[in-house]
Design an enzyme around this catalytic site. Structure first.
Site, PDB file in Angstrom:
ATOM      1  N   GLN A  73       8.560 -36.088  19.284  1.00 16.48           N
ATOM      2  CA  GLN A  73       8.331 -36.315  20.717  1.00 16.48           C
ATOM      3  C   GLN A  73       6.991 -36.989  20.949  1.00 16.48           C
ATOM      4  OE1 GLN A  73       9.147 -33.196  23.926  1.00 16.48           O
ATOM      5  NE2 GLN A  73       6.934 -33.064  23.819  1.00 16.48           N
ATOM      6  N   GLY A  74       6.980 -38.095  21.652  1.00 16.30           N
ATOM      7  CA  GLY A  74       5.753 -38.816  21.967  1.00 16.30           C
ATOM      8  C   GLY A  74       5.403 -38.713  23.432  1.00 16.30           C
ATOM      9  N   TYR A  75       4.906 -37.573  23.842  1.00 17.33           N
ATOM     10  CA  TYR A  75       4.515 -37.358  25.240  1.00 17.33           C
ATOM     11  C   TYR A  75       2.980 -37.356  25.383  1.00 17.33           C
ATOM     12  CZ  TYR A  75       9.189 -35.990  26.998  1.00 17.33           C
ATOM     13  OH  TYR A  75      10.496 -35.971  27.398  1.00 17.33           O
ATOM     14  N   SER A  76       2.337 -36.341  24.795  1.00 16.29           N
ATOM     15  CA  SER A  76       0.911 -36.115  25.033  1.00 16.29           C
ATOM     16  C   SER A  76       0.052 -37.239  24.464  1.00 16.29           C
ATOM     17  CB  SER A  76       0.480 -34.784  24.415  1.00 16.29           C
ATOM     18  OG  SER A  76       1.127 -33.703  25.048  1.00 16.29           O
ATOM     19  N   GLU A  98      13.662 -25.671  28.591  1.00 11.50           N
ATOM     20  CA  GLU A  98      12.873 -25.268  27.429  1.00 11.50           C
ATOM     21  C   GLU A  98      12.061 -24.014  27.708  1.00 11.50           C
ATOM     22  OE1 GLU A  98       9.491 -27.290  24.496  1.00 11.50           O
ATOM     23  OE2 GLU A  98       9.750 -28.015  26.531  1.00 11.50           O
ATOM     24  N   ASN A 103      -0.456 -22.795  29.970  1.00  7.35           N
ATOM     25  CA  ASN A 103      -0.223 -21.724  30.936  1.00  7.35           C
ATOM     26  C   ASN A 103      -0.980 -21.962  32.243  1.00  7.35           C
ATOM     27  OD1 ASN A 103       1.326 -20.644  28.956  1.00  7.35           O
ATOM     28  ND2 ASN A 103       0.290 -18.658  28.878  1.00  7.35           N
TER      29      ASN A 103
END
Length: 781
Positions: free
Chosen positions: A521-524, A639, A764
């Site tokens: 996954q390439g999000y952050s 998720e 969080n």
């Protein structure tokens, strides 16, 4: 087990709704919170006129059988009314008097007395105080002896609520070494009543019996079988008080949230301050936990298989209701500022009532001490093989109409397969398995047709409904199966099935199923983690392709991946979220550089991925250009329910107990109290998780409040891991498995695994922001 709604269930729901509406209407029209000040001035526990109206509504006899003059309804029905009374902090003694009525209903020969209680002609209370609940109480507080013409009682009865207005008492006494119940009128000779004013303005009484003479008709029942009735009524009173406290907490919470929205400081509503928003979210979590636990216990109250289970459940409900009500009322004072400390502010009425009821039927410390000696909190799970699954050959059948199958049959099939096929030595791994370690399992599932349980069958999946999918994942977690690099299954597949083209599905789905292509996954990005919408990676259209430049970070196991799905900016116009698109990138090409990052444990679990003039064909764009944000967001909500699953914490509890027993710490009171409170946190997480799981089972969409699971679940796991390090003493910082007696425990792996859990999937802090905005509707800063 998922229960199928029956006609009786629907009827029960209708009755509950009618009772709730009746209680709301009565409370709104007759029970203004401000009336408590007048009662305080009159030094009176409650309003007798209001009480008679409650009796006319039939509330006292809600759980009394119809043939004895009651309504013959469930504990849930009484709990609904108690909860609504809690919202208006009504001091009328419904819980105490209905408990007396329930106790009398065990002995039909006392129906005349029972009817007087139900109709309000007689105000009767029963002494339900447990040994140790009040300072100085003993196991056998009242002694009864036979005398000519009747009985003589000596002793003390503690904790009689609203004692200034109660007409009489049901007293439990020891008669010839056997239990006996007596009806004792308030004005009996030899009876003295000591009243104590409580914080909420009501009066608690201590009844002293000094040679009190009673005639034979005063004996209501006798025999050791009485204990079952007394235990039942005590548990009922405890649960009803819990429901009342939940209602109290809910309303003072709403009052406080409303105040945060209108009170201004420094030119802004104070509810826009993040510090107060996050505190408000923590109160919301406590309120939600308490509601989930109380609802669960009420729904099962009549079905508990034994006294111990019912005691355990009612005590757990009371513990969480205590914690929620006390925290929320204290914080309500703080958030109201100086006004919150004044008598004219209604918040104080809630504070004082919460103080009184949280102390009744067990305060938190009293209940924790009882739990410390209970083995029922986490009974050992016995894994039994379902022989019918083997006999019918269901394990050898890969194609089934799974949704037509009974849930428990499906669970047995999945459990038997996992138990028989997944290696024992690989269960509950201390770190995320690499592809070369877990590939065999992925391929085994692929061969069986189980690797994509949620995909539709026409795309090669099992086609599981949300309910069956939940079971599948729960059994994976229970068995301790390591998580493979499954982004292709969990994210890319569902994405392409819903948003991709036919060519994209034909190109990618078969290779994902076969394990030929592994995805990450390439999000952050370095400056766009939780604030993902501020990402800088840019994709510029160039003919029939895009040229992508940027950097991704915290990309899990990218070094094992062949492909990456990626968010990149394709427009700088409008809001940041509006210019993001979703791409599929082949990592085996020029311009892609992957640099593993070592985590605290020294493992290379994360990576940085550098994209320098990486060329991506236009047909690797998923969905429309600039609409990638909505796609990515949709993938995250489902998720969070699994990030908040209780399984990880349940496993940590069991490992912590093994460690504590092996190291000799288990018997220390300080450790047992810490462990017990954490166990209760885990159990309450499970109750809350099941409420969200029910939403998934129904096929409904999860709301933003699901974020509370992620917060409570990961922070509970973190606290457990920290206690594990503390329990290991001088060896708490040792890497690898530590030998304690005849057992081995890897302490640091739990600690290290807990650190990123509060960060990934949206930190969080971001989850608190989501709840503050999406659930509490607090103002923006």
């Amino acid at each position: 087990m998922v229960q199928v709604a029956t006609e009786s269930d629907e009827s029960e729901h209708e009755i509950i709704d009618m009772l709730r509406d009746s209680a709301v209407s009565f409370s709104t029209g007759n029970l203004e919170v401000s009336r408590l000040r007048e009662l305080h001035d009159k030094k009176c526990s409650f309003d007798k006129t209001i009480w008679r109206e409650m009796c006319e509504l039939g509330w006292v006899g809600i759980t009394v059988p119809e043939n004895l003059g009651g309504l013959g309804l469930s504990a849930t029905c009484l709990g609904v009314v108690a909860r609504e009374l809690g919202k208006v902090v009504a001091p009328e003694p419904l819980i105490e008097v209905s408990s007396a009525a329930t106790l009398l209903s065990y002995f039909p020969e006392n129906q005349d007395l029972l009817l007087k209680v139900i109709t309000g002609e007689l105000l009767l209370s029963c002494g339900l105080v447990e040994a140790g609940e009040y300072i100085g109480t003993k196991e056998e507080a009242v002694d009864a002896s036979s005398v000519p013409g009747g009985y003589q009682l000596n002793g003390q009865v503690f904790g009689i609520s609203s004692a200034d207005l109660i007409d009489g008492y049901i007293v439990c006494a020891d008669l010839k070494k056997s239990l006996a119940l007596f009806y004792v009128e308030r004005d009996c000779a030899g009876l003295s009543l000591h009243l104590t004013e409580c914080a909420d303005g009501t009066y608690s009484g201590k009844v002293t019996l000094n040679n009190v003479q009673l005639d034979e008709t005063s004996l209501l029942a006798a025999g050791d079988s009485l204990q079952e009735a007394i235990d039942h009524v005590r548990d009922q009173a405890r649960v009803m008080t819990s429901a009342y406290l939940v209602g109290l907490a809910e309303n003072v919470f709403d009052i406080t949230i409303d105040y945060l929205k209108v009170r201004k400081q420094f030119g802004s509503a104070i509810g826009s301050f993040q510090a107060l928003q996050h505190r408000a979210v923590d109160l919301f979590i406590q309120k939600s936990l308490a509601s989930a636990v109380v609802d669960e216990v009420l729904s099962e109250f009549e079905q508990f298989p034994n006294v111990q289970d019912r005691l355990h459940a009612s005590s757990r409900a009371k513990y969480r209701a205590n914690e929620a009500a006390l925290l929320i009322t204290r914080e309500a004072v703080q958030m109201h500022g100086g006004m919150g400390y004044t008598e004219e502010c209604d918040v104080g009425l809630y504070v004082n009532r919460a103080l009184v009821l949280s102390a009744k039927y067990g305060n938190s410390s009293f209940l924790v001490e009882k739990f410390c000696d209970s083995s029922a909190m986490f009974p050992s799970e016995v894994i039994e093989s379902d022989e019918s699954v083997l006999e019918e050959g269901l394990l050898d059948t890969d194609e089934q109409n799974w949704d037509a199958m009974d849930d428990e049959k499906f669970r047995s099939i999945v459990r038997n397969f996992f138990e028989s096929e997944y290696p024992t030595e690989m269960r509950y791994p201390s770190k995320r398995p690499r592809w070369n370690q877990i590939k065999f399992w992925y391929l085994k599932l692929s061969e069986k047709g189980w690797v994509a349980p949620a995909w539709p069958t026409e795309h090669g999946g099992m086609g599981l409904s949300p309910a069956k999918m939940l079971i599948f994942i729960e059994e994976q977690e229970r068995c301790g199966i390591g998580r493979s690099p499954d982004m292709g299954i969990q994210m890319v597949g569902p994405l392409l099935i819903k948003h991709g083209t036919a060519d994209q599905r034909a190109r990618y789905l078969p290779k994902i199923l076969a394990g030929e292509e592994v995805w990450c996954q390439g999000y952050s990005e370095p400056n766009a983690g939780s604030d993902l919408a501020s990402l800088k990676t840019e994709a510029i259209a160039n003919g029939d392709e895009f040229i992508i430049n940027g950097q991704k970070t915290w990309t899990t196991l990218a070094q094992d991946a062949s492909h990456m799905f990626c968010l990149a900016r394709t427009s700088k116009e409008g809001k940041p979220q509006e210019g993001i698109s979703f791409f599929l990138i082949d990592l085996d090409q020029p311009g892609v550089t992957i640099r593993p990052i070592k985590n605290l444990a020294g493992d290379e679990e994360f990576c940085e991925v550098f994209l320098d003039d990486v060329r991506v064909p236009a047909d690797c764009l998923v969905g429309a250009i600039n609409e990638g944000w909505a796609i990515a967001k949709a993938l995250l909500s489902f998720e969070r329910i699994f990030i908040g699953s209780p399984k990880q914490s349940q496993y940590a509890v069991k490992r912590l107990e093994v460690l504590a027993k092996a190291s000799g710490v288990f018997q220390k009171n300080t450790f047992r109290e810490k462990l017990t409170r954490l166990k209760l946190n885990v159990l309450d997480l499970e109750s809350t998780y099941q409420q969200f799981a029910d939403i998934v089972r129904r096929g409904d969409t999860l709301g933003p409040d699901v974020s509370l699971l992620k917060i409570w679940g990961t922070e509970t796991f973190a606290r457990l891991s920290e206690l594990m390090v503390e329990t290991a003493g001088a060896e708490g910082a040792s890497i690898g498995k530590i030998v304690f007696g005849d057992t081995e425990v890897d302490v640091m792996s739990q600690f290290y695994n807990a650190r990123p859990a509060t960060i990934y999937g949206g930190s969080n802090e971001i989850q608190r922001n989501i709840i503050a905005k999406g659930v509490l509707n607090l103002p923006k800063n």
